[in-house]
Design a protein around this motif. Sequence first.
Motif, PDB file in Angstrom:
ATOM      1  N   UNK A  29      13.907  40.601  18.976  1.00 46.62           N
ATOM      2  CA  UNK A  29      15.162  40.624  19.907  1.00 46.62           C
ATOM      3  C   UNK A  29      14.885  39.840  21.131  1.00 46.62           C
ATOM      4  N   UNK A  30      16.223  39.235  21.660  1.00 50.40           N
ATOM      5  CA  UNK A  30      16.193  38.864  23.167  1.00 50.40           C
ATOM      6  C   UNK A  30      16.114  39.857  24.074  1.00 50.40           C
ATOM      7  N   UNK A  31      15.374  39.766  24.998  1.00 54.71           N
ATOM      8  CA  UNK A  31      15.105  40.899  25.952  1.00 54.71           C
ATOM      9  C   UNK A  31      15.425  40.425  27.492  1.00 54.71           C
ATOM     10  N   UNK A  32      16.465  39.709  27.459  1.00 55.42           N
ATOM     11  CA  UNK A  32      17.061  39.229  29.046  1.00 55.42           C
ATOM     12  C   UNK A  32      16.298  37.945  29.212  1.00 55.42           C
ATOM     13  N   UNK A  33      16.800  37.514  30.413  1.00 52.19           N
ATOM     14  CA  UNK A  33      16.233  36.224  30.961  1.00 52.19           C
ATOM     15  C   UNK A  33      16.880  35.990  32.487  1.00 52.19           C
ATOM     16  N   UNK A  34      16.341  34.779  32.969  1.00 54.87           N
ATOM     17  CA  UNK A  34      16.760  34.432  34.390  1.00 54.87           C
ATOM     18  C   UNK A  34      16.682  32.963  34.525  1.00 54.87           C
ATOM     19  N   UNK A  35      17.074  32.455  35.547  1.00 54.45           N
ATOM     20  CA  UNK A  35      17.052  30.925  36.029  1.00 54.45           C
ATOM     21  C   UNK A  35      15.788  31.198  36.983  1.00 54.45           C
ATOM     22  N   UNK A  36      14.802  30.282  36.946  1.00 53.59           N
ATOM     23  CA  UNK A  36      13.776  30.117  37.972  1.00 53.59           C
ATOM     24  C   UNK A  36      14.421  29.629  39.196  1.00 53.59           C
ATOM     25  N   UNK A  37      14.067  30.021  40.398  1.00 57.26           N
ATOM     26  CA  UNK A  37      14.452  29.584  41.818  1.00 57.26           C
ATOM     27  C   UNK A  37      13.344  28.450  42.074  1.00 57.26           C
ATOM     28  N   UNK A  38      13.688  27.873  43.398  1.00 59.96           N
ATOM     29  CA  UNK A  38      12.832  26.918  43.769  1.00 59.96           C
ATOM     30  C   UNK A  38      11.820  27.472  44.595  1.00 59.96           C
ATOM     31  N   UNK A  39      11.630  28.602  44.862  1.00 54.54           N
ATOM     32  CA  UNK A  39      10.382  29.312  45.375  1.00 54.54           C
ATOM     33  C   UNK A  39       9.572  29.707  44.223  1.00 54.54           C
ATOM     34  N   UNK A  40       9.756  29.909  42.817  1.00 50.84           N
ATOM     35  CA  UNK A  40       8.939  30.397  41.977  1.00 50.84           C
ATOM     36  C   UNK A  40       7.969  29.426  41.776  1.00 50.84           C
ATOM     37  N   UNK A  41       6.816  29.950  41.153  1.00 52.50           N
ATOM     38  CA  UNK A  41       5.705  29.413  40.593  1.00 52.50           C
ATOM     39  C   UNK A  41       6.136  29.434  39.191  1.00 52.50           C
ATOM     40  N   UNK A  42       6.624  28.079  38.777  1.00 54.41           N
ATOM     41  CA  UNK A  42       7.217  27.887  37.426  1.00 54.41           C
ATOM     42  C   UNK A  42       6.483  27.184  36.551  1.00 54.41           C
ATOM     43  N   UNK A  43       6.093  27.910  35.315  1.00 58.21           N
ATOM     44  CA  UNK A  43       5.376  27.397  34.413  1.00 58.21           C
ATOM     45  C   UNK A  43       6.035  26.272  33.598  1.00 58.21           C
ATOM     46  N   UNK A  44       5.656  25.331  33.055  1.00 56.44           N
ATOM     47  CA  UNK A  44       6.082  24.130  32.562  1.00 56.44           C
ATOM     48  C   UNK A  44       6.933  24.437  31.248  1.00 56.44           C
TER      49      UNK A  44
END
Length: 223
Positions: free
Chosen positions: A16-31
């Motif tokens: 099942x889907x367990x939630x999510x969010x949008x990355x912010x500009x300060x996040x160490x964002x994976x590709x």
Amino acid sequence: MNLDQLAEALAEHGLSLRGGFDFGTDDDTPPGPSGRGARSIVLVGNAGGAFWPHFSRWRAALPADLADPLDSWCQDVIGAVAPTFSARAVFPSDRPFLPFQRWAMRAEGLRPSPLGVLIHPAFGLWHAYRGALLFDEAIPLDPVRASNHPCDACIGKPCLSACPAGAVKEERYDHDACRSHVRSASGPSCRTKGCLARQACPVGAAWRYGEEQQAFHMAAFVR
């Protein structure tokens, strides 16, 4: 991107889907799938043992000594779903390790229990995060709402007294003491029936894993 269709594709495998969010500009964002920083993430996991029959059928067709079979199954299933929805799949076993626990806390507003496992107000300790899907573009997600922490309202805290090794304490969970006990001559009940402290938690009892599944997870934990 249709989240309902994604949920249906995962539900065919008991996930099942367990939630999510949008990355912010300060996040160490994976590709994301394109190789540039992902904009959104959705976590995939299980609540209760719905996935267990699907996994068991898959495992029965493979060699009994297959290393890390649950990781392999999750990679097969979630990895096959991801391209259909223009996503990149990542997993807790990937190296270097990704911050799945922090992502889960952010996605569902959860906090750890004394066992170290994130406790859910409905599922209790009987849930897990098996992977995540990364998207190049922001997708429509419900805002994350902080959940009530069940441990704050638990008066008796039976998990603290149920562990025969005394490994579960309010301030920390002693992994080494737990593993030593489970591997010892005194640990067959934990090995075959699962963690006694986890079972003592009154939250989410209806979602408790079956005995076979609990024994599988315990064997993987002590390896």
